[in-house]
Enzyme design. Sequence first.
Site, PDB file in Angstrom:
ATOM      1  N   GLY A 261       4.664  14.499  -1.954  1.00  0.00           N
ATOM      2  CA  GLY A 261       3.689  14.903  -2.957  1.00  0.00           C
ATOM      3  C   GLY A 261       3.407  13.724  -3.861  1.00  0.00           C
TER       4      GLY A 261
ATOM      5  N   GLY B 243       2.575  13.479  -6.939  1.00  0.00           N
ATOM      6  CA  GLY B 243       3.245  13.521  -8.227  1.00  0.00           C
ATOM      7  C   GLY B 243       4.714  13.174  -8.134  1.00  0.00           C
TER       8      GLY B 243
ATOM      9  N   ASN C 226       6.225  11.602  -5.719  1.00  0.00           N
ATOM     10  CA  ASN C 226       6.366  10.210  -5.280  1.00  0.00           C
ATOM     11  C   ASN C 226       6.249   9.249  -6.455  1.00  0.00           C
ATOM     12  OD1 ASN C 226       6.592  11.080  -2.636  1.00  0.00           O
ATOM     13  ND2 ASN C 226       4.498  10.525  -2.072  1.00  0.00           N
TER      14      ASN C 226
ATOM     15  N   GLU D   6      -3.870  16.376  -6.953  1.00  0.00           N
ATOM     16  CA  GLU D   6      -3.305  17.359  -6.039  1.00  0.00           C
ATOM     17  C   GLU D   6      -2.868  18.632  -6.762  1.00  0.00           C
ATOM     18  OE1 GLU D   6      -1.714  14.637  -2.312  1.00  0.00           O
ATOM     19  OE2 GLU D   6      -0.247  15.385  -3.758  1.00  0.00           O
TER      20      GLU D   6
ATOM     21  N   THR E 185      -7.780  -0.273  -5.884  1.00  0.00           N
ATOM     22  CA  THR E 185      -6.906  -0.887  -4.886  1.00  0.00           C
ATOM     23  C   THR E 185      -7.693  -1.213  -3.627  1.00  0.00           C
ATOM     24  OG1 THR E 185      -6.217   1.294  -4.069  1.00  0.00           O
ATOM     25  CG2 THR E 185      -4.875   0.284  -5.794  1.00  0.00           C
TER      26      THR E 185
ATOM     27  N   GLY F   2      -6.091  -2.586  -0.686  1.00  0.00           N
ATOM     28  CA  GLY F   2      -5.150  -2.843   0.396  1.00  0.00           C
ATOM     29  C   GLY F   2      -4.638  -4.269   0.373  1.00  0.00           C
TER      30      GLY F   2
ATOM     31  N   ASP G 252       4.766   0.826   7.467  1.00  0.00           N
ATOM     32  CA  ASP G 252       4.514   2.219   7.098  1.00  0.00           C
ATOM     33  C   ASP G 252       3.820   2.212   5.743  1.00  0.00           C
ATOM     34  OD1 ASP G 252       4.502   4.902   6.515  1.00  0.00           O
ATOM     35  OD2 ASP G 252       6.613   5.242   6.993  1.00  0.00           O
TER      36      ASP G 252
ATOM     37  N   ASP H 206       1.241   5.433  -4.222  1.00  0.00           N
ATOM     38  CA  ASP H 206       2.082   6.098  -5.207  1.00  0.00           C
ATOM     39  C   ASP H 206       3.116   5.136  -5.788  1.00  0.00           C
ATOM     40  OD1 ASP H 206       0.723   8.467  -4.751  1.00  0.00           O
ATOM     41  OD2 ASP H 206       2.127   9.130  -3.204  1.00  0.00           O
TER      42      ASP H 206
ATOM     43  N   GLY I 172       9.264   5.120   5.734  1.00  0.00           N
ATOM     44  CA  GLY I 172       9.579   6.198   4.815  1.00  0.00           C
ATOM     45  C   GLY I 172       8.696   6.153   3.590  1.00  0.00           C
TER      46      GLY I 172
END
Length: 313
Positions: free
Chosen positions: A41, A43, A45, A143, A226, A228, A252, A258, A293
């Site tokens: 989520g 928030g 994160n 969200e 942002t 990237g 990943d 976040d 992760g």
Amino acid sequence: MSTARVVVVGSINMDMVAHARRLPRPGETLPGEDFQMTPGGKGANQAVAAARLGASVSFVSRVGTRVHGCALIAALRAEGVDTTHVIEDESALPGIAVIMVGREGGENSIVYVPGSNAQLTPADVRLAAAPLQQTRVMVAQLEVPQPAILEAFRLARAQGVRTILNAAPALTVDPALLALTDCLVLNETEAAQLAGLPDAVQSAEAVARAAAAVLRDQGLPRLLITLGAQGVLVADEQGQRLLAARRVLAVDTVGAGDTFVGGVATAWAEGQSLDEAVRLGQAAAALAVSRVGVQGAMPRREELGPEFAAPTV
């Protein structure tokens, strides 16, 4: 306790993450290489990212505890996040995110089911007003319902607390909420949509610069767009400037944004400048994407090196 006190108002999910060699095409089935269920989520994160970087974090949310919810709360507490103001709803399901990650390039696609996140209300937020008395920065994302965020930002403004809105996912944002936003964080696609720019074949930086000009003219005091691997476009009263990203081999990218927001909030709460806050966020995100992760990949402050040490009081 850290003097960098941050309140995060936002979502908490269980992430179901499937890894494959690449992302499937529409209608295609691919064999997976790995699967995990991990707390997530936007928030949650961002709360974990800020806590790992040294902030004292209070989290405001609503979580369904029919399944997974108790584990989600326990995971936040294990990271040192204050969950006093997380409302536990025994009748609801928590948010769920189904994530696919392609090993080649580390790209991802996500389907998000909000669950109890959609039930956060302004009344819930008012119950959590106490942490604002000593908070320096409040962070929210899209969200959870915007009326709840709007109430949170009203309370923050009344206490002189700076507000950061991460305008993701890409939605129409209430102008009243933007008026209470001290710093808006979004990517170039979200920025173009919010600015109402027509579709055009331009570079990401060109789109970001055009969108930043429109949004600044509409009264947004600070924007972080942002881009990237290109970096972050900062737009404020000093003009526009691109802060280049660190070179890194991404394995990943889930949670990179976040992690960045958590870093910005932490440094801003420490009293650092906006550019310094961006650089901390960039450094943290660069390290996070080099690992597999989401919350588990987020770095702790000491991993970033002495140049990013927390300022002494």
